[in-house]
Enzyme design. Sequence first.
Site, mmCIF file in Angstrom:
data_model
loop_
_atom_site.group_PDB
_atom_site.id
_atom_site.type_symbol
_atom_site.label_atom_id
_atom_site.label_comp_id
_atom_site.label_asym_id
_atom_site.label_seq_id
_atom_site.Cartn_x
_atom_site.Cartn_y
_atom_site.Cartn_z
ATOM 1 N N GLY A 1 0.946 -1.128 -0.040
ATOM 2 C CA GLY A 1 0.138 0.000 0.209
ATOM 3 C C GLY A 1 0.652 1.304 -0.037
ATOM 4 N N PRO B 1 4.923 -5.146 -0.545
ATOM 5 C CA PRO B 1 4.709 -3.803 -1.384
ATOM 6 C C PRO B 1 4.566 -4.197 -3.118
ATOM 7 C CG PRO B 1 6.950 -4.404 -0.890
ATOM 8 C CD PRO B 1 6.240 -5.611 -0.388
ATOM 9 N N GLY B 2 3.832 -3.540 -3.836
ATOM 10 C CA GLY B 2 3.682 -3.886 -5.268
ATOM 11 C C GLY B 2 4.107 -2.362 -5.918
ATOM 12 N N ARG C 1 -5.705 2.540 -15.797
ATOM 13 C CA ARG C 1 -5.799 3.377 -14.370
ATOM 14 C C ARG C 1 -6.577 4.521 -14.531
ATOM 15 N NH1 ARG C 1 -2.186 4.849 -11.612
ATOM 16 N NH2 ARG C 1 -3.272 3.997 -9.535
ATOM 17 N N TYR D 1 -9.572 4.969 -12.062
ATOM 18 C CA TYR D 1 -9.111 5.600 -10.906
ATOM 19 C C TYR D 1 -9.152 7.141 -11.028
ATOM 20 C CZ TYR D 1 -7.835 0.710 -10.226
ATOM 21 O OH TYR D 1 -7.465 -0.387 -10.267
ATOM 22 N N CYS E 1 -13.340 2.789 -28.314
ATOM 23 C CA CYS E 1 -14.502 3.386 -28.357
ATOM 24 C C CYS E 1 -15.003 3.344 -27.134
ATOM 25 C CB CYS E 1 -15.359 2.550 -29.540
ATOM 26 S SG CYS E 1 -14.395 2.607 -31.156
ATOM 27 N N GLU E 2 -14.720 4.141 -26.202
ATOM 28 C CA GLU E 2 -15.193 4.608 -24.956
ATOM 29 C C GLU E 2 -14.957 5.995 -24.698
ATOM 30 O OE1 GLU E 2 -16.628 2.755 -22.203
ATOM 31 O OE2 GLU E 2 -16.667 0.736 -23.008
#
Length: 409
Positions: free
Chosen positions: A236, A272-273, A310, A314, A341-342
């Site tokens: 995190g 951890p990432g 991302r 987010y 197409c968004e």
Amino acid sequence: MDHIRIRKNSLWIENILAFKLARIYKTPFYCYSLSQLKNNFNSFNNIFKATKPIICFSVKSNSNLTLLRELKKLGSGADVVSIGELLKAIKAGINPKKIVFSGVGKTEEEIRTAINKKILLINVESESEANLINKISKKLSRKTSIGIRLNPNVTGKTHKKISTGGKNEKFGLLYKDYINLCQKINKMRNLKLEGLSVHIGSQITSIKPFKEVLSVLNKILNKTKINFKFIDLGGGMGIPYSSKEKKINLKQYSILVQKFSKNKNVKIIFEPGRFIVGNTAVLISKIIYIKKGNNKKFVILNAGMNNLMRPALYDSHHQIIPLKRTNKLFKGNLEFVGPVCENSDKFANQKNFWQIKEGDYIALANVGAYGMSLSSNYNTRPTVAEVMVSGSKHKMIKKRQSLENLVNN
Ligand code: LLP
């Protein structure tokens, strides 16, 4: 030192001009700096050296096999959440005794594989899961080491979609249920309760919530009187995505952890990432078209939301860097978008950006974590290549998905 940086108006990945790579590899592609990866892992290790934790890299943030192999060489373990991640971590050579398995919905097949591979801990998230692990362990005549994940009801200040420690979220067990399950586990003959785990969310840049977690843990330890062999504090730890954002004060956190673990005879685990891989990569893309819109110009890239989710998921911002900067600025508004197409296939709005033209290359910064790993085939677009740079050398570490593979499946 930053290994991905701008020097004399050009973007460099270690000792290679990013522009040169863009001419060699087909864009879009992810490009990593191995030195940055090593730097990040070693600095994490160094900051926490007094507690000598087991560092289990969170494979969900990036599961590239070459990258996992490099982390293994540095001494990393793995935090996995699926059979795929588990088998990949083992394939990368990571010692199963340094692998923890988290997640609320582990299947029977996943549990059996984890038991057979003799991993360090399965972090249990419900009573039903504990019962199932006990049953499978009995069949296999094994006593399985488990941890139980606590929901500490602590939320870090982060995007609501990546905050996991609040009492209304699906993760872990609430205080009372936690205590109850600890007692019940004593009667489950094929389980060995060895760990307490917690993870409150991602991209947390203040140590305040981590401090709160430690005090909740102390409360639980006093109440249960269990001498857990492992305390898994999760991951995190956030990173700055722009020059305005501050770095998390890990040094201060390490002092708190050291104090917490003192006199406890416990091994600390971290997962951890983002902290390890977040700033190790850029996504290099080409400007296909520039099109006039209402009060703005759309800059249409050949990378889309299927390559980097991302921003759409987010509202995250990834800095956009022209691989070669001009000295002139464009005064108007630019909107960088992808070809998908968004409406949400949008990377950023920019004002006073450097002058750019169709055919130019740009890089989206800090995409090493949850970049490639979140990508998809949406709009039947292939997943892209991954390239790794080390000093003046570069190599492809994952091929772009072939059209043949894409079309025939
Ligand atoms: N441990 C557990 C149990 C987790 O659920 C996670 C992340 C980690 C460790 C690693 O967290 P990190 O150190 O990377 O923050 N896709 C989102 C992030 C989702 C995080 C999910 N869990 C994003 O792109 O921001």
